[in-house]
Design a protein around this motif. Structure first.
Motif, PDB file in Angstrom:
ATOM      1  N   ALA A 212       0.813  -1.165  -0.109  1.00 53.39           N
ATOM      2  CA  ALA A 212       0.100   0.158  -0.162  1.00 53.39           C
ATOM      3  C   ALA A 212       0.949   1.181   0.074  1.00 53.39           C
ATOM      4  O   ALA A 212       0.632   2.085  -0.567  1.00 53.39           O
ATOM      5  N   LEU A 213       1.950   1.159   0.684  1.00 52.96           N
ATOM      6  CA  LEU A 213       2.920   2.372   0.840  1.00 52.96           C
ATOM      7  C   LEU A 213       3.370   2.757  -0.511  1.00 52.96           C
ATOM      8  O   LEU A 213       3.656   3.595  -1.054  1.00 52.96           O
ATOM      9  N   ALA A 214       3.903   1.499  -1.151  1.00 52.70           N
ATOM     10  CA  ALA A 214       4.541   1.652  -2.307  1.00 52.70           C
ATOM     11  C   ALA A 214       3.791   2.163  -3.569  1.00 52.70           C
ATOM     12  O   ALA A 214       4.164   2.808  -4.367  1.00 52.70           O
ATOM     13  N   LEU A 215       2.416   1.739  -3.514  1.00 54.00           N
ATOM     14  CA  LEU A 215       1.578   2.386  -4.604  1.00 54.00           C
ATOM     15  C   LEU A 215       1.353   4.031  -4.434  1.00 54.00           C
ATOM     16  O   LEU A 215       0.938   4.358  -5.304  1.00 54.00           O
ATOM     17  N   ARG A 216       1.775   4.620  -3.311  1.00 59.07           N
ATOM     18  CA  ARG A 216       1.623   6.051  -3.028  1.00 59.07           C
ATOM     19  C   ARG A 216       3.015   6.731  -3.458  1.00 59.07           C
ATOM     20  O   ARG A 216       2.829   7.927  -3.292  1.00 59.07           O
TER      21      ARG A 216
END
Length: 191
Positions: free
Chosen positions: A59-63
């Motif tokens: 989820a963090l990588a997608l941001r």
């Protein structure tokens, strides 16, 4: 009525039992995976905002901004596809990278305020460059960990030595066989 119930029970037992068994096996495997992942995360249930799904590495990588997003997702894929039969130390290091180091790195970058970005730039450091550098360090750590599986090679060599010692005739056994063969009038053992 009996003509219908007997075949019905027969087909239900032939087809229903394997389906029910497969569902139970699948449920058991999911429970085992959850139990294995709980110690890796440190807790079994989220305790606060740090452990929420929005702070998980994918989820963090997608941001992240685009070039870093692809790099972080590729790193996550490599961690996910790593062979499962690694040494315990390697498995622990890969787990730390996946569940601690990578999320902490991504969270640190994403939590930068505009003032913090200006402070880094004033010090001659680019926030995106720092993120890229840290992702490269993690990638090199994964590469190093995946190359460290010396235990598998050692086990294969040990098994080969054992089998050679176990099944290869020693010179003493060969001499005994040759002597016994001469006594029986047979040909000696050829090497």
């Amino acid at each position: 009525m009996e003509d219908i119930l007997v075949p019905l029970f027969f087909f239900a037992s032939v087809f229903g039992f394997p389906l029910a068994r497969r569902a139970m096996i699948h449920r058991h495997r999911l429970e085992l995976l959850r139990a294995q992942q709980a110690p890796a995360h440190g807790t079994s249930a989220p305790d606060g905002p740090q452990d929420s799904p929005q702070n998980d590495a994918p989820a963090l990588a997608l941001r992240l901004p685009e070039p870093h997003r692809l790099y972080a997702l590729a790193l996550l894929c490599r961690l996910q596809d790593a062979p499962p039969a690694q040494e315990p130390q390697v498995r622990a290091l890969l787990g730390q990278i996946r569940f601690e180091y990578l999320p902490d790195t991504l969270r640190s970058y994403l939590n930068l305020t505009p003032a913090a970005r200006e402070q880094l730039r004033a010090g001659g450091r680019d926030p995106e460059g720092l993120l890229r550098e840290q992702l490269e360090h993690l990638s090199r750590g994964v590469d190093g960990a995946l190359r460290q599986d010396h235990g598998s090679a050692s086990r294969l060599l040990t098994q080969g030595h054992y089998l050679r010692d176990r099944f290869e005739p020693s010179p003493l056994d060969t001499a005994r066989f040759d002597a016994a063969a001469r006594n029986l009038g047979a040909a000696p053992l050829q090497k």
